[in-house]
Structure formats: C-alpha cells, structure tokens
Write a protein that holds these residues in place. Structure first.
Motif, PDB file in Angstrom:
ATOM      1  N   ASP A 222     -35.463  39.090  22.110  1.00 55.42           N
ATOM      2  CA  ASP A 222     -36.719  39.821  22.251  1.00 55.42           C
ATOM      3  C   ASP A 222     -36.546  41.239  21.705  1.00 55.42           C
ATOM      4  N   PRO A 223     -37.305  41.623  20.667  1.00 58.24           N
ATOM      5  CA  PRO A 223     -37.138  42.968  20.091  1.00 58.24           C
ATOM      6  C   PRO A 223     -37.504  44.087  21.056  1.00 58.24           C
ATOM      7  N   GLU A 224     -38.264  43.766  22.105  1.00 56.74           N
ATOM      8  CA  GLU A 224     -38.665  44.784  23.079  1.00 56.74           C
ATOM      9  C   GLU A 224     -37.731  44.828  24.275  1.00 56.74           C
ATOM     10  N   ARG A 225     -36.609  44.141  24.192  1.00 58.84           N
ATOM     11  CA  ARG A 225     -35.696  44.036  25.338  1.00 58.84           C
ATOM     12  C   ARG A 225     -35.194  45.406  25.795  1.00 58.84           C
ATOM     13  N   VAL A 226     -34.825  45.449  27.057  1.00 56.70           N
ATOM     14  CA  VAL A 226     -34.280  46.682  27.605  1.00 56.70           C
ATOM     15  C   VAL A 226     -32.963  47.009  26.906  1.00 56.70           C
ATOM     16  N   ARG A 227     -32.776  48.271  26.604  1.00 55.71           N
ATOM     17  CA  ARG A 227     -31.540  48.744  25.980  1.00 55.71           C
ATOM     18  C   ARG A 227     -30.755  49.516  27.043  1.00 55.71           C
ATOM     19  N   GLY A 228     -29.941  48.767  27.751  1.00 55.11           N
ATOM     20  CA  GLY A 228     -29.251  49.332  28.893  1.00 55.11           C
ATOM     21  C   GLY A 228     -28.373  50.523  28.572  1.00 55.11           C
ATOM     22  N   LEU A 229     -27.663  50.458  27.457  1.00 52.49           N
ATOM     23  CA  LEU A 229     -26.760  51.556  27.115  1.00 52.49           C
ATOM     24  C   LEU A 229     -27.528  52.837  26.823  1.00 52.49           C
ATOM     25  N   ASP A 230     -28.732  52.717  26.259  1.00 58.38           N
ATOM     26  CA  ASP A 230     -29.556  53.903  26.036  1.00 58.38           C
ATOM     27  C   ASP A 230     -29.955  54.529  27.368  1.00 58.38           C
ATOM     28  N   LEU A 231     -30.274  53.702  28.341  1.00 60.00           N
ATOM     29  CA  LEU A 231     -30.673  54.224  29.649  1.00 60.00           C
ATOM     30  C   LEU A 231     -29.511  54.926  30.344  1.00 60.00           C
ATOM     31  N   VAL A 232     -28.301  54.362  30.209  1.00 58.89           N
ATOM     32  CA  VAL A 232     -27.126  55.007  30.801  1.00 58.89           C
ATOM     33  C   VAL A 232     -26.893  56.378  30.171  1.00 58.89           C
ATOM     34  N   ALA A 233     -27.097  56.467  28.865  1.00 54.55           N
ATOM     35  CA  ALA A 233     -26.878  57.731  28.164  1.00 54.55           C
ATOM     36  C   ALA A 233     -27.893  58.793  28.580  1.00 54.55           C
ATOM     37  N   GLU A 234     -29.074  58.345  29.010  1.00 55.53           N
ATOM     38  CA  GLU A 234     -30.159  59.272  29.323  1.00 55.53           C
ATOM     39  C   GLU A 234     -30.238  59.642  30.801  1.00 55.53           C
ATOM     40  N   ARG A 235     -29.727  58.772  31.676  1.00 54.85           N
ATOM     41  CA  ARG A 235     -29.955  58.952  33.114  1.00 54.85           C
ATOM     42  C   ARG A 235     -28.649  58.770  33.891  1.00 54.85           C
ATOM     43  N   GLY A 236     -28.412  59.631  34.851  1.00 54.27           N
ATOM     44  CA  GLY A 236     -27.180  59.558  35.621  1.00 54.27           C
ATOM     45  C   GLY A 236     -27.194  58.531  36.727  1.00 54.27           C
ATOM     46  N   ASN A 237     -28.358  57.921  37.004  1.00 52.20           N
ATOM     47  CA  ASN A 237     -28.453  56.949  38.098  1.00 52.20           C
ATOM     48  C   ASN A 237     -28.624  55.522  37.588  1.00 52.20           C
ATOM     49  N   VAL A 238     -28.137  55.249  36.369  1.00 53.42           N
ATOM     50  CA  VAL A 238     -28.201  53.899  35.802  1.00 53.42           C
ATOM     51  C   VAL A 238     -26.789  53.437  35.462  1.00 53.42           C
ATOM     52  N   VAL A 239     -26.494  52.200  35.787  1.00 51.73           N
ATOM     53  CA  VAL A 239     -25.220  51.584  35.414  1.00 51.73           C
ATOM     54  C   VAL A 239     -25.531  50.226  34.805  1.00 51.73           C
ATOM     55  N   VAL A 240     -24.806  49.868  33.753  1.00 46.96           N
ATOM     56  CA  VAL A 240     -24.966  48.579  33.084  1.00 46.96           C
ATOM     57  C   VAL A 240     -23.760  47.706  33.404  1.00 46.96           C
ATOM     58  N   LEU A 241     -24.009  46.451  33.777  1.00 47.89           N
ATOM     59  CA  LEU A 241     -22.956  45.475  34.036  1.00 47.89           C
ATOM     60  C   LEU A 241     -22.942  44.443  32.916  1.00 47.89           C
ATOM     61  N   ARG A 242     -21.748  44.163  32.379  1.00 40.76           N
ATOM     62  CA  ARG A 242     -21.609  43.154  31.325  1.00 40.76           C
ATOM     63  C   ARG A 242     -20.338  42.336  31.542  1.00 40.76           C
ATOM     64  N   THR A 243     -20.223  41.247  30.785  1.00 40.59           N
ATOM     65  CA  THR A 243     -19.089  40.343  30.973  1.00 40.59           C
ATOM     66  C   THR A 243     -18.607  39.783  29.644  1.00 40.59           C
ATOM     67  N   PHE A 244     -17.346  39.346  29.639  1.00 46.58           N
ATOM     68  CA  PHE A 244     -16.792  38.617  28.499  1.00 46.58           C
ATOM     69  C   PHE A 244     -16.781  37.106  28.771  1.00 46.58           C
ATOM     70  N   SER A 245     -17.373  36.694  29.879  1.00 46.03           N
ATOM     71  CA  SER A 245     -17.325  35.288  30.259  1.00 46.03           C
ATOM     72  C   SER A 245     -18.277  34.420  29.443  1.00 46.03           C
ATOM     73  N   LYS A 246     -19.412  34.933  29.057  1.00 45.37           N
ATOM     74  CA  LYS A 246     -20.479  34.109  28.487  1.00 45.37           C
ATOM     75  C   LYS A 246     -20.368  34.027  26.968  1.00 45.37           C
ATOM     76  N   ALA A 247     -20.937  34.996  26.264  1.00 39.27           N
ATOM     77  CA  ALA A 247     -20.936  34.934  24.797  1.00 39.27           C
ATOM     78  C   ALA A 247     -19.522  34.916  24.228  1.00 39.27           C
ATOM     79  N   TYR A 248     -18.610  35.665  24.827  1.00 42.22           N
ATOM     80  CA  TYR A 248     -17.245  35.754  24.296  1.00 42.22           C
ATOM     81  C   TYR A 248     -16.374  34.562  24.693  1.00 42.22           C
ATOM     82  N   GLY A 249     -16.861  33.723  25.603  1.00 40.47           N
ATOM     83  CA  GLY A 249     -16.136  32.510  25.945  1.00 40.47           C
ATOM     84  C   GLY A 249     -14.847  32.716  26.712  1.00 40.47           C
TER      85      GLY A 249
END
Length: 384
Positions: A222-249
């Motif tokens: 989705d081109p309108e998807r949330v850009r979590g890393l941009d939000l972290v860079a802009e706001r001190g009360n945002v954290v992004v969680l990611r994993t290597f389990s799914k796409a990275y196998g």
C-alpha cells in the motif's frame, strides 16, 4: 560458635516444619502470572491418508530456504559455540544501522520482536498501568501485558477488520502507558495509513508510548502505508518493532529489534536477557542483510501469491479483508472450527481463531504454490 534453634519459634511465619510434596510448593508466585493467557502456536500438519504432501500454513513462516550465504555464515559461526555471543550485538547493530539509516543507539535486539515487546512493556509498565491495543490482534499482546501486572485495554476492530483509531484514542486514560498498533494487523491483514497514524499521534499525550508493530512491513504494498521509521525520527514517544523471522526467513533463530528514541532503546537493552541473541543468529542476520536483493525477489513472489489467494477466495464468495502481510484472513464466525478441520483433512494446517463470536476466522499463511492451490480447492467446498 553459632547455635541453631530447632523449635517452632525459629521457623518462618506459616512454616509447619514439613516440606511440601515434590509436585507442590508453598512458594508464592505473583498473582499476575496466574492471569497470563496461554499462547497457542500454529500446529504442524497432521498426516492424512493418501499421497498428499502436508503443508504448514499456520505460523506465517517463510516457505523459502535460507538466503544465499546465510547457511555458510551460520556454519562458520557454529564453530564458535563454545564462546558466549557478543552481548553488545556490535556487528549486527552496525549492519542494521547502515541498512535502516538510523543511529546505533536507537536500536535494541531480542529473541524475536515479541521478546523486544516483552522487554518494552517490562521497562515501562507495572501494576496499575494500562496498555491499549486493537482486538483481535497479535495473540502475544494480552500475554505480554499480563506478565507485567498492567491492565489490558482491548479495543474492538472496526469494519473491514481494521484498527478503530478513534475508539483507541477514546480508550486512553491517565493510566495509559503504552498503545500497541499492529500494521499489518495479525491475524486480519489490513495495514494502517501514514496520515491516519500521524493524526492519531497528534491526539496522544506525549507521555504515552505508541509501539508500531511492523513485523510484516516488507510485504506491505500500500503506497499510503504508515512509515514507522519516519515517525520515530519525528517523535520521542514512538517505537517501531520489527523481526527477521518473516520476510528474512530466520524464524528458527529468533531475532527481532526495535527502533526508538535513545532513552527508550536503552531501557529495552537494560531489561533484555544478557547474551540473548545467539552467535549463529547474529551471523545469520548480518548475512541476510547482505543478501537483500534475493530477499526482495522472494518477497515479490510471496506478494503476488498473496494477491492471487485473496482474489481466488473473494471470487468464491468469501469476504476476505485487505491483506498486506504474508497471510490472508478467512472470516468464518461459528464455522471456524469446521473450516480448520476441512483444511486439516486436506493436509493443510491453518490457524483457527475460535472464541465463539462473529469475529472468529481462520488465518492462512501464503505458502508453496501447491499449498496455495490446494487452499482454493478446499475453500471451494466450504459452506458460506
């Protein structure tokens, strides 16, 4: 020489002087532990009569084998199994920092993104606090909240199986410490948009932490998807969680991470299990980041297969919501258990969510081409 009392006065209050049986204990366990829900993992496929190949589509695993170079890197790392892992995850931090374009001090790792979530909640929450999240969503959320002793505040999904951000905002109180946003939402599939999340954050108090769970971010188109890393860079009360389990196998190696403000990332590292990410797991992450072109090819294949699966199910008459992960959601309501049994009879293990309400359904991981084709064959036989 010290003397030792043997009468009852020398025993702790409540002691009988008789040890409890080996299968019982008088030791106190925190009451919150007794309220922890049980996590239900995806089941492996059961054997069926005939020559059908069984497929596991219940755990959102990547069906592809390890990326090029990853097996070799982990094999070399295994020769160092007599050594402790690098507790600072130095090589992994440097590689991921360069890949994401974020400062190393913004990163914290754990054994899967769910472990990082546990650490985050442990660092920020205690009894009396509240954690708001959409429901139905990731099954580990109520478990992770209960372990801290905090109070879970689940907010029902809106139409289309999406987060109802207005209702989630209304659920925030002075006791709220964290809000969890799962995008794409597991198990239902829709992703949040950047503009709507930004507007939501504008209304959230600055002392409330918003965790954006992007475990399936690589599959989102989705081109309108949330850009979590941009939000972290802009706001001190945002954290992004990611994993290597799914796409990275790398599901079997359990490596996840968060990107946050330096103080929040430091708090996560402070409560994390020392030496949590193993030697071969660290090597696998670095090698997988180096092999990203091959990763993106695989992701493209899985996304195309996902779209074909969604289209096929909708053509059969199923109201499948938007799918932005590596799975699809099959609304089933009271037929959920029967649907899962039908897939199981065809040597396909899927993940039923059966709690007895109209929002129940079946999550189906996008798997091998033969598995996806069989999903549609079975779905064509299901009652609507």
């Amino acid at each position: 020489m010290p003397s030792f009392e043997s009468d009852s006065a020398a025993r702790p209050r409540g002691s009988t002087g008789v040890a409890p049986p080996a299968d019982k204990t008088a030791v106190r366990v925190r009451p919150a532990v007794g309220r922890v829900p049980v996590y239900k993992p995806g089941k492996p496929p059961a054997a069926v009569a005939g020559d059908l190949v069984a497929y596991k589509l219940s755990s959102n695993e990547n069906p592809y084998p390890p990326l090029p170079g990853v097996l070799e890197a982990t094999a070399r790392a295994v020769t160092q199994m007599n050594r402790y892992p690098d507790m600072g995850n130095v090589a992994m931090t440097a590689a991921l920092s360069a890949r994401l374009g974020v400062e190393p001090e913004r990163l914290a790792f754990g054994t899967g993104s769910v472990a990082v979530l546990y650490h985050l909640l442990q660092a920020c929450c205690e009894a009396g606090d509240e954690v708001v999240y959409a429901w139905r969503s990731f099954e580990a959320y109520p478990i992770a909240v209960a372990i801290t002793g905090a109070t879970a505040v689940p907010v029902p999904l809106g139409p289309g199986a999406v987060h109802d951000l207005a209702a989630m905002q209304a659920a925030i109180t002075p006791l709220t410490r964290i809000v969890l946003l799962c995008t794409p939402n597991n198990p239902t599939g829709p992703a949040l948009g950047h503009a709507e999340v930004a507007a939501f954050l504008d209304a959230v108090p600055e002392d409330v932490l918003v965790a954006v769970d992007e475990a399936y971010v690589e599959f989102v188109t989705d081109p309108e998807r949330v850009r979590g890393l941009d939000l972290v860079a802009e706001r001190g009360n945002v954290v992004v969680l990611r994993t290597f389990s799914k796409a990275y196998g790398l599901a079997g190696f359990r490596v996840g991470y968060c990107v946050a403000s330096p103080p929040i990332a430091a708090a996560v590292r402070a409560v994390a299990l020392p030496f949590g990410v193993s030697v071969p797991a660290q090597a696998a992450v670095v090698a997988s980041l180096d092999a990203e072109p091959a990763l993106l090819e695989r992701v493209d294949h899985l996304v195309r297969a996902r779209e074909e699966l969604v289209t096929g199910l909708r053509e059969l008459g199923f109201p499948v919501p938007e799918a932005q992960g590596n799975f699809v959601w099959l609304p089933a309501g009271p037929r959920t258990a029967a649907y899962a049994e039908a897939f199981g009879a065809a040597a396909l293990s899927v993940r039923p969510y059966a709690t007895g309400d109209d929002q129940d359904g079946v999550r189906i991981t996008v798997g091998e081409p033969e598995a996806n084709a069989r999903v549609l064959e079975v779905a064509a036989t299901l009652p609507r």
